[in-house]
Scaffold this motif. Structure first.
Motif, PDB file in Angstrom:
ATOM      1  N   ARG A  96       0.862  -1.188   0.000  1.00  0.00           N
ATOM      2  CA  ARG A  96       0.000   0.000   0.000  1.00  0.00           C
ATOM      3  C   ARG A  96       0.894   1.231   0.000  1.00  0.00           C
ATOM      4  NH1 ARG A  96      -1.557  -0.488   4.519  1.00  0.00           N
ATOM      5  NH2 ARG A  96      -0.584   1.289   5.575  1.00  0.00           N
TER       6      ARG A  96
ATOM      7  N   THR B 289       1.064   5.414   0.110  1.00  0.00           N
ATOM      8  CA  THR B 289       0.304   6.626   0.450  1.00  0.00           C
ATOM      9  C   THR B 289       1.155   7.859   0.171  1.00  0.00           C
ATOM     10  OG1 THR B 289       1.062   6.512   2.749  1.00  0.00           O
ATOM     11  CG2 THR B 289      -1.051   5.473   2.238  1.00  0.00           C
ATOM     12  N   TRP B 290       0.497   8.952  -0.121  1.00  0.00           N
ATOM     13  CA  TRP B 290       1.185  10.235  -0.248  1.00  0.00           C
ATOM     14  C   TRP B 290       0.204  11.367   0.038  1.00  0.00           C
ATOM     15  CZ3 TRP B 290       0.049   7.420  -4.768  1.00  0.00           C
ATOM     16  CH2 TRP B 290      -0.766   8.040  -5.720  1.00  0.00           C
ATOM     17  N   SER B 291       0.750  12.567   0.134  1.00  0.00           N
ATOM     18  CA  SER B 291      -0.065  13.750   0.443  1.00  0.00           C
ATOM     19  C   SER B 291      -0.044  14.723  -0.719  1.00  0.00           C
ATOM     20  CB  SER B 291       0.462  14.445   1.704  1.00  0.00           C
ATOM     21  OG  SER B 291       0.362  13.592   2.821  1.00  0.00           O
TER      22      SER B 291
ATOM     23  N   GLN C 214      -8.794   8.713  -2.323  1.00  0.00           N
ATOM     24  CA  GLN C 214      -8.325   9.902  -1.619  1.00  0.00           C
ATOM     25  C   GLN C 214      -9.254  10.214  -0.462  1.00  0.00           C
ATOM     26  OE1 GLN C 214      -7.411  13.244  -4.105  1.00  0.00           O
ATOM     27  NE2 GLN C 214      -7.058  14.650  -2.399  1.00  0.00           N
ATOM     28  N   SER C 215      -8.671  10.575   0.660  1.00  0.00           N
ATOM     29  CA  SER C 215      -9.419  11.029   1.823  1.00  0.00           C
ATOM     30  C   SER C 215      -8.741  12.279   2.350  1.00  0.00           C
ATOM     31  CB  SER C 215      -9.452   9.950   2.903  1.00  0.00           C
ATOM     32  OG  SER C 215     -10.118  10.420   4.067  1.00  0.00           O
TER      33      SER C 215
ATOM     34  N   THR D 197      -4.855  13.028   1.766  1.00  0.00           N
ATOM     35  CA  THR D 197      -4.075  11.790   1.691  1.00  0.00           C
ATOM     36  C   THR D 197      -4.599  10.880   0.585  1.00  0.00           C
ATOM     37  OG1 THR D 197      -3.592  11.874   4.057  1.00  0.00           O
ATOM     38  CG2 THR D 197      -3.308   9.743   2.949  1.00  0.00           C
ATOM     39  N   VAL D 198      -3.686  10.437  -0.258  1.00  0.00           N
ATOM     40  CA  VAL D 198      -4.014   9.516  -1.347  1.00  0.00           C
ATOM     41  C   VAL D 198      -3.474   8.143  -0.980  1.00  0.00           C
ATOM     42  CG1 VAL D 198      -3.746   9.008  -3.803  1.00  0.00           C
ATOM     43  CG2 VAL D 198      -3.883  11.388  -3.021  1.00  0.00           C
ATOM     44  N   THR D 199      -4.287   7.118  -1.229  1.00  0.00           N
ATOM     45  CA  THR D 199      -3.878   5.732  -0.980  1.00  0.00           C
ATOM     46  C   THR D 199      -3.967   4.940  -2.274  1.00  0.00           C
ATOM     47  OG1 THR D 199      -4.652   5.794   1.309  1.00  0.00           O
ATOM     48  CG2 THR D 199      -4.341   3.615   0.314  1.00  0.00           C
TER      49      THR D 199
ATOM     50  N   ASN E 265       3.467   1.131   2.975  1.00  0.00           N
ATOM     51  CA  ASN E 265       2.945   0.458   4.173  1.00  0.00           C
ATOM     52  C   ASN E 265       3.423   1.151   5.456  1.00  0.00           C
ATOM     53  OD1 ASN E 265       2.286  -1.297   2.063  1.00  0.00           O
ATOM     54  ND2 ASN E 265       2.242  -3.045   3.439  1.00  0.00           N
TER      55      ASN E 265
END
Length: 533
Positions: free
Chosen positions: A467, A469-471, A488-489, A492-494, A529
């Motif tokens: 997994r 993630t980035w901003s 995206q939440s 933050t992108v997953t 992760n």
């Protein structure tokens, strides 16, 4: 506009409807592709044969486990799917990561003509292809695929974009044009070990009925119809220019070249006919003779009920009868150590339950490991009407049912293959380290942009499931993603691992592609992760 692609088979027609927004591009002057040296996953240097094996320059056995990416043989004159939102490089990335180590590239002679133009290209997604000729686009694909350790087989699929032909020539495209164009391609890619050979003509087949058979025969001795003799003429002409290429020779449908007729003129002797290009039953008696030894590979085609309901699919002993059929048509060449087999095309929609059984039995018949028979699956494209593809209609998502059947037989190219078999368990940071990241913006437009994020696992063990993630800054939102499930939440992108490659092995990389709305931005705080990159 709507395009219709047709490939015929004995007793049936394979049709695919291609819908795309087509824009005509201006062709630039052709330039040769740079030489690329293939990596160890598909061997070192040029390939040749040794009995029923394909071997590399060191003598190591190589198994071609590839896929067809068609389109250059159609009116578009270039690869299909370039109209999609998935960039062309990402599509090759996915093929390589899934384990396809070779691309078989169908083309028509129309695509090779001076002034030929490619169409059906999404210039927002593939701006680097705008203005290139069909051959220059092919150059780009060869260069990129070669950098991933993949190989290329060129397939003369049609004389013209209008459709296939029973013979290797037509009134509009002579045998000499066919040979001259092959020699041009051999010269163009001389020294480029990514390009390994020529599939001389796609699916020679029968036409007419005896005594006036007009289609392709095998061993009949008529120069205008004997495909075996024509393959020798073209193969030897190519080897005179490029002696390092493999020459791939398909079969016919009926050895006599006519439908419902006989080999020896005796009406009581019913002829054994099969798929277009799939009948090599006479190759043992009448072999193709090339002037350069150890260059011949026989390349049958094999299909299931979604293409045509052959009699053997309804036989009482189905599927136990299948190995005997394959032995008779082409498998004997491999089993008797006469020559290698590279199945150039095989596929199905799998809509009929028998087709799944057929595919499973066929793959088992080819054998496992590096010593098995070679193949290139038909096709990557989802728009093949009779078979569908490994890619689904978005040219991004994968048909996991088909891929699961093929996966155990795939030998990945170096730098692009599937990660080690998943071991299960919860997602966790990569032990003993973290990750590295490379980002590049691949396209921009007013109100949005496109990018690629390549993350490499530098830890001490595989990450399963992985997994990333980035901003992003405020105002930037995900529009689409590929090679992962991208959500995206807030800021933050997953990017979650797809089901077909959940594990990211030690030293392995994944390239996540996306389009986004908002000002062009670089991902920050990238983590694998939870471990910072």
């Amino acid at each position: 506009m709507s395009r219709t692609l047709r490939r015929g088979m004995l007793g049936g027609v394979l049709a695919a409807v291609v819908t795309a927004t087509v824009g005509v591009l201006v062709a630039a002057a052709p330039t040769p592709a740079p030489a690329v040296t293939a990596n160890a996953g598909t061997g070192t240097g040029y390939l040749h044969t040794d009995g029923n094996r394909i071997v590399d320059a060191t003598g190591a056995t190589v198994r071609i486990t590839g896929i067809n990416w068609f389109g250059m043989e159609t009116d578009n004159k270039t690869f299909h799917g370039l109209w999609s939102t998935n960039p062309w490089r990402n599509q090759i990335d996915t093929m390589a990561r899934l384990g396809y180590n070779t691309l078989r590239v169908p083309y028509s002679n129309d695509a090779l003509k001076p002034g030929a133009t490619a169409s059906g290209i999404n210039d927002f997604v593939n701006p680097d292809l705008v203005g290139l000729s069909p051959l220059q686009i092919l150059d780009r694909v060869i260069e990129y695929a070669g950098g991933k350790g993949m190989r290329i087989i060129l397939d003369r699929h049609r004389p013209s974009a209008g459709g296939q032909s029973a013979l290797w020539y037509t009134p509009a495209v002579s045998e000499q044009t066919w040979i001259d164009d092959w020699k041009m391609l051999a010269r163009r890619y001389a020294g480029n070990t990514t390009v390994i050979g020529a599939d001389l003509h796609n699916e020679p087949h029968a036409e007419g009925t005896n005594p006036n058979a007009t289609g392709a025969c095998w061993g009949c001795g008529v120069p205008a119809r004997d495909w075996r003799l024509a393959a020798e003429r073209a193969g030897n002409a190519i080897l005179g220019v490029q002696p390092n290429w493999l020459i791939f020779v398909e079969g016919v449908s009926c050895p006599s070249g006519g439908l419902s007729n006989v080999w020896d003129g005796d009406p009581s002797n019913d002829e054994d006919c099969g798929w277009w290009g799939g009948n090599l039953s006479k190759a043992g008696e009448f072999p193709v003779r090339l002037t350069v030894p150890n260059r011949l590979v026989y390349s049958p085609h094999e299909y299931a009920t979604s293409v045509y309901e052959q009699a053997w699919f309804d036989a009482p002993d189905f599927p136990a009868n299948l190995p005997g059929i394959w032995d008779r048509y082409w498998g004997y060449l491999y089993k008797q150590n006469i020559a290698p087999i590279m199945m150039g095309e095989f596929g199905s929609t799998l809509a009929d339950p028998r087709d799944k059984v057929w595919l499973e039995r066929l793959m088992a018949y080819t054998g496992t490991g590096v010593n098995g028979m070679s193949f290139t699956y038909w096709s990557w494209n989802p728009n093949s009407g009779d078979t569908g593809g490994i890619a689904l209609d978005d040219w991004t998502t994968i048909n996991t049912t088909k891929q699961a059947i093929l996966q155990p037989y795939l030998i990945a190219p170096v730098g692009g293959g599937p990660s080690p078999t998943p071991t299960g368990g919860p997602s966790s940071p990569p032990p003993g380290g973290g990750c590295t990241v490379v980002y590049r913006t691949t396209n921009t437009w007013q109100g949005g942009f496109q990018g690629e994020l390549t993350v490499t696992n530098t830890g001490g063990a595989a990450v399963n499931p992985w997994r990333v993630t980035w901003s992003w800054p405020s105002g930037v939102t995900v529009a689409s993603g590929w090679n992962a499930t991208v959500t995206q939440s807030g800021g933050t992108v997953t990017a979650a691992a797809p089901t077909w490659t959940p594990s990211l092995g030690v030293g392995a990389s994944v390239t996540i592609g996306f389009t986004a709305n908002g000002p062009t931005s670089t991902p920050s705080a990238v983590a694998l992760n939870g471990a910072a990159c």
